[in-house]
Design a protein around this motif. Structure first.
Motif, PDB file in Angstrom:
ATOM      1  N   ALA A  59       0.830  -1.197   0.000  1.00 23.67           N
ATOM      2  CA  ALA A  59       0.000   0.000   0.000  1.00 23.67           C
ATOM      3  C   ALA A  59       0.868   1.251   0.000  1.00 23.67           C
ATOM      4  O   ALA A  59       0.460   2.304  -0.475  1.00 23.67           O
ATOM      5  N   VAL A  60       2.075   1.129   0.555  1.00 30.77           N
ATOM      6  CA  VAL A  60       3.037   2.222   0.613  1.00 30.77           C
ATOM      7  C   VAL A  60       4.333   1.725  -0.013  1.00 30.77           C
ATOM      8  O   VAL A  60       4.885   0.719   0.427  1.00 30.77           O
ATOM      9  N   LEU A 104       2.168  -1.829   6.569  1.00 26.63           N
ATOM     10  CA  LEU A 104       1.501  -2.941   7.239  1.00 26.63           C
ATOM     11  C   LEU A 104       0.099  -2.555   7.705  1.00 26.63           C
ATOM     12  O   LEU A 104      -0.850  -3.329   7.578  1.00 26.63           O
ATOM     13  N   LEU A 105      -0.032  -1.342   8.235  1.00 27.14           N
ATOM     14  CA  LEU A 105      -1.330  -0.894   8.713  1.00 27.14           C
ATOM     15  C   LEU A 105      -2.341  -0.761   7.587  1.00 27.14           C
ATOM     16  O   LEU A 105      -3.550  -0.947   7.797  1.00 27.14           O
ATOM     17  N   LYS A 149      -6.062   3.595   9.850  1.00 29.47           N
ATOM     18  CA  LYS A 149      -5.933   4.788   9.008  1.00 29.47           C
ATOM     19  C   LYS A 149      -5.376   5.960   9.814  1.00 29.47           C
ATOM     20  O   LYS A 149      -4.444   6.644   9.373  1.00 29.47           O
ATOM     21  N   ARG A 150      -5.951   6.182  10.991  1.00 25.61           N
ATOM     22  CA  ARG A 150      -5.488   7.302  11.818  1.00 25.61           C
ATOM     23  C   ARG A 150      -4.044   7.092  12.275  1.00 25.61           C
ATOM     24  O   ARG A 150      -3.233   8.031  12.267  1.00 25.61           O
ATOM     25  N   ASP A 151      -3.728   5.861  12.667  1.00 24.75           N
ATOM     26  CA  ASP A 151      -2.355   5.564  13.098  1.00 24.75           C
ATOM     27  C   ASP A 151      -1.368   5.762  11.948  1.00 24.75           C
ATOM     28  O   ASP A 151      -0.245   6.243  12.158  1.00 24.75           O
ATOM     29  N   SER A 152      -1.781   5.394  10.734  1.00 26.34           N
ATOM     30  CA  SER A 152      -0.879   5.541   9.583  1.00 26.34           C
ATOM     31  C   SER A 152      -0.583   7.006   9.302  1.00 26.34           C
ATOM     32  O   SER A 152       0.545   7.355   8.932  1.00 26.34           O
ATOM     33  N   ILE A 153      -1.569   7.884   9.479  1.00 28.12           N
ATOM     34  CA  ILE A 153      -1.333   9.318   9.272  1.00 28.12           C
ATOM     35  C   ILE A 153      -0.272   9.815  10.245  1.00 28.12           C
ATOM     36  O   ILE A 153       0.648  10.560   9.874  1.00 28.12           O
TER      37      ILE A 153
END
Length: 414
Positions: free
Chosen positions: A25-26, A160-161, A181-185
């Motif tokens: 995803a990244v 991973l998230l 999503k929030r943790d990835s930001i």
């Protein structure tokens, strides 16, 4: 000033070439891998160096730990790392902690004009180009490499998230939780903070000649590009959350999308410093191209919907032109996505979710329901020429304000 040399890696024939990185995803560039440093041998050549044996042992032990752990991570820089240690933490988190433990001790070599700043040789390789290792006798180079590795670990954690969890059966769909999503930001902002600090506070400490000799992945433009990537992917998640929210207006969604266009455009401009070669460098550029055209599809789509609500003369015509441009950019993004995943190292096209899923469903539907298909729609250049200008918004997402830790107390006691 320090010295520099780059040598072929004689062990590269024994390293398995990474050909497939799985679903991502990244996009995470290849990890920079530290090579062993024998501090005790180097200390003996310094004469009256003023370093206690306990400090040298601590410096050596902390860096050796990173060498071992980074070597274990290196074969799979972008594959999912779901295995946890017996204590429940990921190997990525352990490596990040090892780097954070090393930093305060390393800083004793770079801060306050330490005369040992240019006395130790530090060597690093890169998984993207295992034929070369870069060695410099400059502790700022070591700090720069550590911050780069901390950034790549953070991007890997965000990856991973954001790998969607899939459900099976009749209700099959790809899901990423709101918490992820929030943790990835937060992680994206932290990663951008490392790179922003490196560009503004570490690179300027290196002599001009050494900066010219840095490996390409530590060049200023490349560091800026990946800082922008982190910010751009953070805004992409914000846009996806706005799309899922019943409270978010079209204006909010359009603003996120237009900001996203600017982030990826600036990232593309900075990534041009990477050599025009096949493989990892080509994949870097294709990822940015894919995300840029996808962002333009989103921006023109929401811009078109807002224009379609307008009451002034000409709004309907501009709305149609914007939606046609959105459809054209969506087609381009699908092609760019395929090109990215088919470029070595290969990656698997993930199941659609978030902004990508929304656009792939909504744009074709609105194009078919709002306008009569005609020959002009097949003239790609004309479609883009007729598209109205996008609004220009200031970028709202900024890197975290990263600060180096305090110098380890062992330097005070030394």
């Amino acid at each position: 000033m320090g010295c520099f040399f780059s040598t072929p890696n004689e062990s590269r024939g024994r390293r398995r070439k990474l050909r497939n990185v799985g679903e991502i995803a990244v996009f995470v560039p290849g990890l920079r891998i530290p090579k062993p440093v024998d501090f005790f041998v180097q200390v003996t050549t310094l004469g009256d160096h003023g370093l206690s044996r306990s400090l040298v042992e601590r410096l050596s032990a902390l860096r050796t730990r990173i060498v071992v752990m980074a070597g274990q991570e290196a074969p799979m820089p972008t594959k999912p790392r779901r295995a946890a240690t017996q204590h429940g933490g990921s190997t990525l988190a352990d490596l990040q902690q090892a780097l954070e433990d090393y930093l305060p001790v390393l800083l004793g070599l770079v801060q306050n004009g330490n005369q040992l700043q240019n006395k130790f040789q530090f060597s690093w390789g890169n998984q993207e180009d295992d034929a070369e290792e870069t060695t410099m006798s400059n502790s700022w180079y070591e700090l720069l490499s550590v911050l780069h590795l901390m950034t790549m670990i953070s991007l890997s954690q965000a990856n991973l998230l954001l790998l969607p969890k899939t459900s099976t059966g009749d209700d099959y769909q790809s899901k990423v939780s709101e918490d992820c999503k929030r943790d990835s930001i937060d992680i994206f902002l932290k990663a951008a903070g490392y790179l922003d600090f490196a560009v503004h506070h570490v690179l300027p400490q290196l002599p001009h000649q050494l900066r010219k000799e840095l490996p390409v992945d530590l060049a200023e433009g490349v560091l800026r590009a990946f800082c922008l990537q982190a910010l751009g992917q953070g805004v992409d998640i914000q846009l996806g959350m706005a799309i899922d929210s019943v409270k978010a207006t079209l204006a909010v969604k359009r603003r996120f999308a237009c900001e996203l266009v600017k982030y990826w455009h600036q990232a593309q401009e900075n990534i041009q410093q990477l050599p025009p070669a096949n493989g990892w460098a080509a994949k870097h550029k294709l990822f940015f191209q894919w995300k840029y055209v996808e962002a333009k599809a989103a921006a023109y789509y929401f811009h078109g919907l807002i224009l379609d609500e307008g009451q002034t003369e000409g709004c309907n015509g501009m709305a149609v032109a914007a939606l046609r441009a959105a459809d054209e950019f969506l087609k381009q993004s699908k092609k760019a996505c395929e090109s990215f995943h088919m470029t070595t190292p290969l990656s698997r096209i993930p199941h659609l979710w978030g902004t990508s899923k929304y656009l792939s469903e909504k744009i074709p539907k609105d194009i078919s329901s709002r306008m009569q298909i005609n020959g002009d729609l097949h003239n790609h250049e004309l479609i883009l020429q007729m598209a109205p200008a996008l609004p220009d918004f200031a970028l709202s997402l900024n890197p975290d304000d990263y600060q180096l830790p305090s110098v380890d107390s062992s330097w005070i006691d030394n």
